[in-house]
Design a protein around this motif. Structure first.
Motif, PDB file in Angstrom:
ATOM      1  N   GLU A  39       0.818  -1.205   0.000  1.00 47.50           N
ATOM      2  CA  GLU A  39       0.000   0.000   0.000  1.00 47.50           C
ATOM      3  C   GLU A  39       0.859   1.265   0.000  1.00 47.50           C
ATOM      4  OE1 GLU A  39      -2.462  -0.309   3.431  1.00 47.50           O
ATOM      5  OE2 GLU A  39      -3.672  -1.980   2.640  1.00 47.50           O
ATOM      6  N   MET A  40       2.081   1.171   0.541  1.00 45.31           N
ATOM      7  CA  MET A  40       2.944   2.349   0.687  1.00 45.31           C
ATOM      8  C   MET A  40       3.867   2.575  -0.506  1.00 45.31           C
ATOM      9  SD  MET A  40       4.027   1.975   4.721  1.00 45.31           S
ATOM     10  CE  MET A  40       5.013   3.484   4.694  1.00 45.31           C
ATOM     11  N   VAL A  41       4.089   1.555  -1.313  1.00 45.82           N
ATOM     12  CA  VAL A  41       5.032   1.693  -2.430  1.00 45.82           C
ATOM     13  C   VAL A  41       4.470   2.657  -3.473  1.00 45.82           C
ATOM     14  CG1 VAL A  41       6.187   0.505  -4.326  1.00 45.82           C
ATOM     15  CG2 VAL A  41       6.017  -0.587  -2.106  1.00 45.82           C
ATOM     16  N   ASN A  42       5.288   3.625  -3.845  1.00 46.75           N
ATOM     17  CA  ASN A  42       4.929   4.567  -4.908  1.00 46.75           C
ATOM     18  C   ASN A  42       6.207   5.114  -5.536  1.00 46.75           C
ATOM     19  OD1 ASN A  42       5.894   6.746  -3.221  1.00 46.75           O
ATOM     20  ND2 ASN A  42       3.915   6.731  -2.167  1.00 46.75           N
ATOM     21  N   ASP A  43       6.066   6.059  -6.437  1.00 46.58           N
ATOM     22  CA  ASP A  43       7.222   6.582  -7.161  1.00 46.58           C
ATOM     23  C   ASP A  43       8.151   7.425  -6.299  1.00 46.58           C
ATOM     24  OD1 ASP A  43       6.606   5.392  -9.609  1.00 46.58           O
ATOM     25  OD2 ASP A  43       5.206   6.995 -10.124  1.00 46.58           O
ATOM     26  N   GLU A  44       7.724   7.760  -5.069  1.00 49.09           N
ATOM     27  CA  GLU A  44       8.585   8.531  -4.178  1.00 49.09           C
ATOM     28  C   GLU A  44       9.639   7.664  -3.512  1.00 49.09           C
ATOM     29  OE1 GLU A  44       6.104  10.425  -1.338  1.00 49.09           O
ATOM     30  OE2 GLU A  44       5.116  11.743  -2.794  1.00 49.09           O
ATOM     31  N   ILE A  45       9.440   6.365  -3.521  1.00 49.02           N
ATOM     32  CA  ILE A  45      10.365   5.441  -2.858  1.00 49.02           C
ATOM     33  C   ILE A  45      11.567   5.192  -3.765  1.00 49.02           C
ATOM     34  CG2 ILE A  45      10.656   3.175  -1.817  1.00 49.02           C
ATOM     35  CD1 ILE A  45       8.679   4.956  -0.337  1.00 49.02           C
ATOM     36  N   ASP A  46      12.764   5.414  -3.226  1.00 49.44           N
ATOM     37  CA  ASP A  46      13.994   5.214  -3.993  1.00 49.44           C
ATOM     38  C   ASP A  46      14.608   3.841  -3.775  1.00 49.44           C
ATOM     39  OD1 ASP A  46      14.465   7.942  -5.222  1.00 49.44           O
ATOM     40  OD2 ASP A  46      14.311   8.497  -3.115  1.00 49.44           O
ATOM     41  N   LEU A  47      14.317   3.219  -2.630  1.00 48.00           N
ATOM     42  CA  LEU A  47      14.899   1.909  -2.320  1.00 48.00           C
ATOM     43  C   LEU A  47      14.023   1.238  -1.270  1.00 48.00           C
ATOM     44  CD1 LEU A  47      18.566   0.896  -1.825  1.00 48.00           C
ATOM     45  CD2 LEU A  47      17.002   0.492   0.067  1.00 48.00           C
ATOM     46  N   ILE A  48      13.939  -0.094  -1.344  1.00 46.01           N
ATOM     47  CA  ILE A  48      13.162  -0.869  -0.363  1.00 46.01           C
ATOM     48  C   ILE A  48      14.072  -1.877   0.314  1.00 46.01           C
ATOM     49  CG2 ILE A  48      11.248  -2.486  -0.040  1.00 46.01           C
ATOM     50  CD1 ILE A  48       9.953  -1.233  -2.538  1.00 46.01           C
ATOM     51  N   ILE A  49      14.049  -1.882   1.644  1.00 47.10           N
ATOM     52  CA  ILE A  49      14.740  -2.905   2.427  1.00 47.10           C
ATOM     53  C   ILE A  49      13.673  -3.871   2.908  1.00 47.10           C
ATOM     54  CG2 ILE A  49      16.139  -3.376   4.474  1.00 47.10           C
ATOM     55  CD1 ILE A  49      17.292  -0.571   4.210  1.00 47.10           C
ATOM     56  N   LEU A  50      13.746  -5.110   2.453  1.00 48.13           N
ATOM     57  CA  LEU A  50      12.619  -6.039   2.569  1.00 48.13           C
ATOM     58  C   LEU A  50      13.019  -7.333   3.263  1.00 48.13           C
ATOM     59  CD1 LEU A  50       9.677  -6.702   1.730  1.00 48.13           C
ATOM     60  CD2 LEU A  50      10.573  -7.408  -0.496  1.00 48.13           C
ATOM     61  N   ASP A  51      12.388  -7.601   4.404  1.00 48.29           N
ATOM     62  CA  ASP A  51      12.629  -8.853   5.119  1.00 48.29           C
ATOM     63  C   ASP A  51      11.946  -9.996   4.380  1.00 48.29           C
ATOM     64  OD1 ASP A  51      13.481 -10.553   7.179  1.00 48.29           O
ATOM     65  OD2 ASP A  51      11.589 -10.310   8.259  1.00 48.29           O
ATOM     66  N   ILE A  52      12.584 -11.154   4.324  1.00 45.28           N
ATOM     67  CA  ILE A  52      11.981 -12.291   3.633  1.00 45.28           C
ATOM     68  C   ILE A  52      10.970 -13.012   4.514  1.00 45.28           C
ATOM     69  CG2 ILE A  52      12.454 -14.616   2.754  1.00 45.28           C
ATOM     70  CD1 ILE A  52      14.848 -13.611   1.342  1.00 45.28           C
ATOM     71  N   MET A  53      11.357 -13.304   5.755  1.00 47.04           N
ATOM     72  CA  MET A  53      10.511 -14.117   6.631  1.00 47.04           C
ATOM     73  C   MET A  53       9.558 -13.223   7.415  1.00 47.04           C
ATOM     74  SD  MET A  53      11.512 -17.110   5.858  1.00 47.04           S
ATOM     75  CE  MET A  53      10.736 -18.093   7.131  1.00 47.04           C
ATOM     76  N   MET A  54       8.327 -13.079   6.911  1.00 48.04           N
ATOM     77  CA  MET A  54       7.307 -12.281   7.586  1.00 48.04           C
ATOM     78  C   MET A  54       6.001 -13.050   7.603  1.00 48.04           C
ATOM     79  SD  MET A  54       7.871  -8.378   6.177  1.00 48.04           S
ATOM     80  CE  MET A  54       7.548  -8.838   4.462  1.00 48.04           C
TER      81      MET A  54
END
Length: 236
Positions: A41-56
């Motif tokens: 829901e938060m991802v948009n063109d303003e985001i330059d990089l995402i740090i993403l945990d695998i195990m959620m």
């Protein structure tokens, strides 16, 4: 120049807080999501990089990455406690750009973030690398903000060296002040960003040995990366 914006996605609030503190201290704007659904829901063109945990819980980081890649191309840094080669390969195959295992050091996290952002902005045509982005000494050239190291061979050609992230960080530290002797304690506390103990010497020695195999023509008789017995290591 506006702040670059990073979205960190992890169900562990403590991890999110650590990342937020570290990256805000580097001048980034940090947004947080506690699960995959919120992240999407938060991802948009303003985001330059995402740090993403695998195990959620709920949607895994891998599932979230696949959905993000349907519409967006910003770099994704997977952050997880799992560290096998198969985990890494799977994450990269489905659209991730890099992979960092927990626990991580401040230096390692910020180095990965800066490297990914720089490559992304170069790819988008917003900036181009220049000589100011490198540290140079003798036959070596080391990028300041990404894991790229070059050496000039006997024919005068630049060859890129394949260093691990920790090897790169150690080499960059040494090349920042050549001929200075860096004690093992200073290297460890700077690169690993944690307290030094005598047993840490073994860790330093392993990484120095591995680094020599990659930068020296004859690692058993090094010309560049020297050990100053009882004091530390230096470039010559």
């Amino acid at each position: 120049m506006p702040k670059q914006t990073i979205l960190t996605v992890d169900d562990n609030e403590e991890i999110r807080n650590i990342i937020k503190i570290l990256l805000e201290s580097e001048g980034y704007e940090v947004r947080e999501a506690c699960d995959g659904e919120t992240a999407l829901e938060m991802v948009n063109d303003e985001i330059d990089l995402i740090i993403l945990d695998i195990m959620m819980p709920g949607q895994s980081g891998l599932d979230v990455c696949k959905k993000i890649r349907e519409n967006y191309q910003m770099p994704i840094l997977f952050l997880t406690a799992k560290g096998t080669d198969s985990d890494k390969s799977l994450g990269l195959l489905i659209g991730g750009d890099d992979y960092l295992s927990k626990p991580f050091s401040h230096a390692e996290l910020t180095a990965r973030v800066k490297s990914l952002l720089r490559r992304y902005y170069v790819y988008k045509g917003k900036e181009a690398p220049s000589d100011d982005a490198f540290l140079s000494y003798d036959i070596f050239k080391v990028a300041k903000d990404r894991n790229e190291v070059f050496a000039r061979n006997s024919e005068g050609q630049e060859v890129q060296l394949d260093l691990s992230e920790l090897e790169y960080q150690i080499f960059k530290l040494l090349i920042s002040n050549p001929s200075r002797v860096f004690p093992a304690q200073l290297i460890y506390e700077t690169i690993w960003n944690e307290p030094y103990f005598y047993s840490s010497n073994a860790t330093i020695m392993v990484h120095i040995r591995n680094l020599r195999t990659k930068i020296e023509e004859d690692p058993s008789n090094p010309r560049h990366l020297l050990t100053v017995w009882g004091k530390g290591y230096k470039l010559q």
